[in-house]
Design an enzyme around this catalytic site. Sequence first.
Site, PDB file in Angstrom:
ATOM      1  N   LEU A 299       3.973   0.932  -4.264  1.00 29.90           N
ATOM      2  CA  LEU A 299       5.994   0.461  -4.798  1.00 29.90           C
ATOM      3  C   LEU A 299       4.699  -0.720  -5.459  1.00 29.90           C
ATOM      4  CD1 LEU A 299       8.427   0.453  -2.667  1.00 29.90           C
ATOM      5  CD2 LEU A 299       8.136   1.962  -4.277  1.00 29.90           C
ATOM      6  N   SER A 300       4.046  -0.717  -5.522  1.00 32.50           N
ATOM      7  CA  SER A 300       2.922  -1.918  -6.503  1.00 32.50           C
ATOM      8  C   SER A 300       3.458  -3.284  -6.164  1.00 32.50           C
ATOM      9  CB  SER A 300       3.414  -2.160  -8.364  1.00 32.50           C
ATOM     10  OG  SER A 300       2.481  -2.490  -8.463  1.00 32.50           O
TER      11      SER A 300
ATOM     12  N   GLY B 295       0.646  -1.259  -0.083  1.00 31.03           N
ATOM     13  CA  GLY B 295      -0.075  -0.059   0.191  1.00 31.03           C
ATOM     14  C   GLY B 295       0.099   1.553  -0.166  1.00 31.03           C
TER      15      GLY B 295
ATOM     16  N   ASP C  49       1.646  -1.005 -13.541  1.00 32.26           N
ATOM     17  CA  ASP C  49       2.366  -2.264 -12.583  1.00 32.26           C
ATOM     18  C   ASP C  49       2.776  -3.114 -13.287  1.00 32.26           C
ATOM     19  OD1 ASP C  49       1.406  -0.097 -11.424  1.00 32.26           O
ATOM     20  OD2 ASP C  49      -0.117  -0.437 -10.199  1.00 32.26           O
TER      21      ASP C  49
END
Length: 384
Positions: free
Chosen positions: A123-124, A120, A170
Amino acid sequence: MRAAEVFLERFGSSPTVRSFAPGRIEFIGNHVDYNGGPVLGAAIDRGVEAAASIGTNGRVRLYSAHFGDVVEADLDRLAPLKGSAAWANYPLGVAWALAKHGCSVANGFNMVFDSDLPAGAGLSSSAAIELATATALNGLFDLKIERQDMARWCREAENEFAGMPCGILDQGTSAFGQAGRLVLIDCRNETFGTVPLPEALRFWIFNTGKKHALLDSLYATRRRECEEAFAVLRTFRPDAECLVDIQPEEVVLRRDELRPELYRRAMHIVNETQRVRSVSRALEKDDINAVGRLLVESHASSRDLFENSCAELDFLVERLVNLPEVYGARLTGGGFGGAVMAMTTARFSVESASPVMASYAKRFGIEPAVFSARTGDGSHVLAR
Ligand code: ADP
Ligand code: MG
């Protein structure tokens, strides 16, 4: 990471396949992906490890070293879960997307995840868990999925199963990352390439630990605003396929036709698209100072026009860019909280950041988590 050990503890046998998928830095191209433009991301040397074995009777058993109990599901009745088991929607969504594309994992599977990526933070970690799942299943069932499909199907898992309308940045970066290189994605055609980065650069992540309570709905709102702006602008440019086909001058010309916030969203997207192209050109010329300036401009545009920054991110960027070792800094990822990334010289260290950390702590009462991130390789099977 300890996915294999945890697997043995939980399921009483050794896994047959282990995989790794990295988190990513959004280098530049904030919210450009779902508007059809180019974006640049970097896979980092942190991510999610999966350990897996084939199951029985179509049963899926999932366990995360970070997220509570074993979650079980049946492949022929896959549906998104709510509450504390909702994290499992990412791996379950991947199984669902694979089935949709004719890849059978019919026996079911057991899978355990371990991670050194904050969840969360922008940074995926969600794409990392998806790609780790897809890579492990690809190995486990010998599915021979192409990397491009892997990225696309994982995005479908997130969009259609987990319900988050993210673009391809992402999953594309987690799939196509390479150490020492940025991933360049043409999001309209969903094609993936890489560009080299100068070796002397370093990346530092400052995770505010803040996450807007309405993060997912704010993201969806921005996405809808972009669609609305495009619907207006395309009446003047019927040939345009997506928002990034419109030039900044054209948006300026049509300002009166757009609600003020739609004008700001559109201006951000069309300018940011140009910045991505400018960064690519500056990298070709090894002009790192120009790249740094563009990163800072990108942040200002997210802050003022796209309005997806927050006081914590702005504070960090403002202070960091005053340090001599910092070329540029910006929020990375969807925004509304999350992390700032700084592109620095090799001399930058935790000590370099300490005055910023101290003033941040004074202002916000808590220090952000800071770590350096090297670029790393995309999703892959680990030695068995
Ligand atoms: P980001 O992708 O920026 O980290 P998201 O909200 O998209 O943020 O994804 C975070 C979610 O991904 C977590 O809330 C959790 O559901 C899932 N997730 C991330 N890491 C893990 C993990 N190690 N184990 C289980 N679920 C994880
Ligand atoms: Mg995510």
